[in-house]
Each structure stands twice: as C-alpha cells, then as structure tokens.
Design a protein around this motif. Structure first.
Motif, short mmCIF file in Angstrom:
data_model
loop_
_atom_site.label_atom_id
_atom_site.label_comp_id
_atom_site.label_asym_id
_atom_site.label_seq_id
_atom_site.Cartn_x
_atom_site.Cartn_y
_atom_site.Cartn_z
N UNK A 105 117.00 97.86 46.55
CA UNK A 105 115.80 98.68 46.50
C UNK A 105 115.23 98.62 45.09
N UNK A 106 113.98 98.22 44.97
CA UNK A 106 113.30 98.22 43.67
C UNK A 106 112.19 99.25 43.73
N UNK A 107 112.12 100.09 42.70
CA UNK A 107 111.15 101.18 42.72
C UNK A 107 110.31 101.17 41.45
N UNK A 108 109.01 101.27 41.61
CA UNK A 108 108.11 101.52 40.48
C UNK A 108 107.69 102.98 40.57
N UNK A 109 108.23 103.82 39.67
CA UNK A 109 107.91 105.24 39.76
C UNK A 109 106.48 105.53 39.36
N UNK A 110 105.93 106.56 39.97
CA UNK A 110 104.63 107.05 39.58
C UNK A 110 104.78 108.20 38.61
N UNK A 111 103.75 108.43 37.82
CA UNK A 111 103.73 109.62 36.98
C UNK A 111 103.77 110.83 37.90
N UNK A 112 104.65 111.76 37.62
CA UNK A 112 104.76 112.93 38.48
C UNK A 112 105.81 112.80 39.56
N UNK A 113 106.60 111.73 39.49
CA UNK A 113 107.76 111.65 40.38
C UNK A 113 107.53 110.95 41.71
N UNK A 114 106.36 110.37 41.90
CA UNK A 114 106.10 109.65 43.14
C UNK A 114 106.73 108.25 43.14
N UNK A 115 106.57 107.57 44.25
CA UNK A 115 107.01 106.18 44.39
C UNK A 115 105.77 105.35 44.64
N UNK A 116 105.28 104.69 43.61
CA UNK A 116 104.00 104.00 43.75
C UNK A 116 104.13 102.63 44.39
N UNK A 117 105.27 102.02 44.20
CA UNK A 117 105.52 100.72 44.83
C UNK A 117 107.02 100.57 44.97
N UNK A 118 107.42 99.93 46.03
CA UNK A 118 108.85 99.65 46.15
C UNK A 118 109.07 98.40 46.99
N UNK A 119 110.25 97.83 46.82
CA UNK A 119 110.67 96.72 47.67
C UNK A 119 112.01 97.12 48.27
N UNK A 120 112.09 97.02 49.58
CA UNK A 120 113.30 97.41 50.29
C UNK A 120 113.92 96.16 50.92
N UNK A 121 115.17 95.91 50.59
CA UNK A 121 115.89 94.81 51.22
C UNK A 121 117.26 95.33 51.67
N UNK A 122 117.21 96.36 52.48
CA UNK A 122 118.43 96.99 52.99
C UNK A 122 118.09 97.53 54.38
N UNK A 123 118.91 97.21 55.39
CA UNK A 123 118.52 97.55 56.77
C UNK A 123 118.41 99.05 57.03
N UNK A 124 119.13 99.87 56.26
CA UNK A 124 119.18 101.30 56.59
C UNK A 124 118.34 102.19 55.69
N UNK A 125 117.69 101.60 54.69
CA UNK A 125 116.91 102.43 53.77
C UNK A 125 115.60 102.85 54.44
N UNK A 126 115.29 104.15 54.34
CA UNK A 126 114.03 104.67 54.85
C UNK A 126 113.34 105.48 53.75
N UNK A 127 112.04 105.53 53.79
CA UNK A 127 111.28 106.25 52.75
C UNK A 127 110.99 107.69 53.19
N UNK A 128 110.69 108.49 52.20
CA UNK A 128 110.14 109.83 52.43
C UNK A 128 109.23 110.12 51.24
N UNK A 129 107.94 110.02 51.48
CA UNK A 129 106.99 110.14 50.38
C UNK A 129 106.67 111.58 50.00
N UNK A 130 107.22 112.53 50.72
CA UNK A 130 106.96 113.92 50.36
C UNK A 130 107.77 114.32 49.13
N UNK A 131 107.27 115.30 48.40
CA UNK A 131 108.04 115.85 47.28
C UNK A 131 108.22 114.85 46.16
#
Lengths: 212, 212
Positions: free
Chosen positions: B110-136
């Motif tokens: 999982x590669x994550x580009x964090x956003x200012x304020x704690x968001x996830x502005x971009x990511x790359x997922x290469x894992x079968x079980x990883x799921x996102x949750x953009x809230x909070x």
C-alpha cells in the motif's frame, strides 16, 4: 554546503499564543529545532544555528540579533559557495526530503521548498546576488527575484518541507506525521486528534496535571 | 496498473459553496479533473474516471452512483493487480509526483500520499484484502488497516499530492502553484492573491462582468 537554521530564541512561535503559554512556546520551539537538527544530522551536511540569542544545541551557533531576512542576507552576502537555509519549525522534516533539497541546490542557482500558504520553508542559494525577503508571499517573490537575476530555479516537491508549525492549525499535521521531540512534547501537553468533521482534523487539548 | 480517478459529477465541491455558485462549482471541478487527467496523460498509465454520473472526458468513464468509499472498494474487490486511486481535485498534481506514487506502489503493498488535514489524496493498493475508508482521518486509518493486514506501507512525500482543492482556504495554493485549467478558470472568475497578512495569503475575488 553551508546550512543555516535561523532560530528566534527570544520570542519564538508567537502565533501559537492562543494555545500555548510563553514558556510552553519556548519549550515547543526548542523541540522543533531539535527535530530539524536531528534530521540534518542524518545528512552529510553540518548545520549552524543562526539565533537571535544563545541557545543550547549540539551544533555550532552564530548569534545575530537582527530580524530573519536581514540575518540571512548578511550570511548570503558573506558566502563563498552554496548556502542552504532551513527553517527551525519544520517539525516533519526528514533526511530524505533534505537530501532532495540539497540535490536540487546542486543543479539550480536557487532551490526552493515552498511552504503551505506561500512561504519559503527551505532554500539553497548558489548565486552571488540573490537575497531573501521572508515577508509576504515569499515563495512567489523569491521566484520573481531569481527570474530578474537570470538565476535558474528548482522547486522541491515535499509535503514534509511544506509544513511549518506556525499556528494552531498546523498542530494536527505534527500529531499525525511527527515522530520527534516536538510531537512528544505536544502529546505530553495534552494535545490529541479527536476525529474529523468532514475531512479536517479536530484538535483537542485535555487538562494535564502540569505542563510537560 | 489500473488507475481510478473518482469524480462526483452530481454535487461536486460543495465545500466551496461559500465562494462559488453551484454552476461555478461544476465548471471548476471539471477543470480540476481535467488537470489531473492531463498530468496522468504524461505518465505511462491510462486512467479511468469513476464517476457518479456521466462526464465528458477524453478517457474511459465508469459510472458508479455509490458514495466514494463504496465505489472504490467495489473496484478494489474486483481488481486483479495493483490499483491506484487518485483524487480528482488534486489541482497541483504533476507527472513527477504521480511517478513517485506509482514507484512507491511497486515496492509496497500500500502506497499512500497523505493530504493536508489527514486525508488520503492518492494511494496504490496491491493487496487483495485492503479496503479504503475515506471518512475521518483516513491517512491514519489506512495505515492502521495496512498494519492489521500485515501489508507493507510506503508514504509519498509530495506537496503537490498533499493539496486537494476542497475549501476556500485551498484556493491560494492553486493560484500560487497551479498552471492548469482550474487555475485559469479561477483567475478568470476574479480570484487573486492580494498579499499576505503575516505569512498567510489573503484571497480576494473581484467583480467580473460575467462568470468565466
């Protein structure tokens, strides 16, 4: 490369006065400075703290009581080669980001790491006539000044260099991404991320028995 | 690598309603999307816009009316290899920053580009079980989720990826650093940087004869 870390040892972090007392601001600012120096210590560069008053750090200190812009320009005018200027409140800075800054400084006359809000959080100057002016929207002004001089410019694209811990709205970034002394100090002082309304972070300070 | 750009074509950029009308928000959001697609077009990846309603763009569009998190997770669950998710409001994004994101996605689950304020502005997922949750505070939550799965994580240190144009306070960043359609739209709509109180930028909107 000469690396300067300007530090206001007299009235640090005044814009944090809504949330921190004067003595707390001193302690917190010293934590931030320690974090910046710790990141620099993992690079090949040896920094000098350019302070308005004596400060206890493990690297060399030069005292210059003048305001930031004047003190940095005095150093630039005396320089005999590239000079990097890294702000003392970059609490998220990491060695890799600094290496990218120094690398950019090797290929351009002026390398700039912009801050959120238009500041200049770090730069490398390798041009005899370039001078800084940290007032106003300095990122834009520094680019303009470089253009006038015919100096080449590289911009360093780093989130970690873009966040300076200046006002209360910056503290959540430190709590989220920081690992150093300033972050530990902030946690001990009772600051925590409590969640997010929409997508921004809410910050809370709990009562602590005594300050850290 | 599958690259998704989620886009809310129905009610885009509601948090800009203090400064832009509904039709302006549609036009501006489409400008931001065009800028993100233009940056992606300079990388080897071919993006797909994952939109809540039809939208006119030069790349393929898939319609999913569900909220962001559900739509992205549906795509992740069907994926057969790495999936990148790049937000449609990254108005400062540049090809080099995207390349760094994709590179990080090649070495970590999982590669994550964090956003200012704690968001996830971009990511790359290469894992079968990883799921996102953009809230909070999704950056923190995504790291935690990866840890629970034993998935490796890389963080991408990019200012350009950290700025999503979400509320009025983000507009100065675009005016300062942006070069694309959304920035041009904003200027034509009368927005300008007027200076800086202390070190933050002040934003002003002048009267224009008609909207851009």
């Amino acid at each position: 490369m000469r690396v300067l870390v300007p530090f206001d040892a007299r009235r640090p972090k005044t814009r944090l006065s809504p949330v921190l007392s004067e003595s707390e601001r001193h302690a917190f600012a010293e934590g931030l400075l320690a974090d910046v120096l710790a990141a620099l210590a993992e690079t090949p560069q040896e920094p000098t703290v350019l302070a308005t008053a004596p400060v206890e750090v493990s690297v060399s200190v030069e005292i210059d009581e003048r305001p930031l812009t004047q003190a940095v320009n005095a150093a630039l005018s005396e320089a005999d080669g590239p000079v990097a200027v890294v702000m003392a409140d970059l609490g998220l800075v990491a060695p890799a980001a600094l290496e990218r800054l120094f690398d950019a400084g090797r290929v351009a006359d002026v390398a700039i790491a912009p801050g959120i809000g238009g500041g200049t959080n770090a730069l490398v100057v390798d041009h005899p006539d370039f001078r800084v002016d940290y007032h106003g929207v300095s990122y834009r002004d520094h680019r303009e000044r470089a253009r006038e001089l015919g100096a080449t410019v590289e911009t360093v694209d780093s989130y970690r260099l873009s966040v300076d811990i200046d006002d209360p709205g910056d503290l959540p970034e430190l709590l989220l991404h920081g690992k150093g002394e300033a972050t530990a100090w902030l946690r001990e002082a009772g600051f925590a991320i409590t969640g997010a309304g929409e997508r921004r972070i809410e910050l809370e300070r709990s009562e602590t028995e005594s300050g850290p």
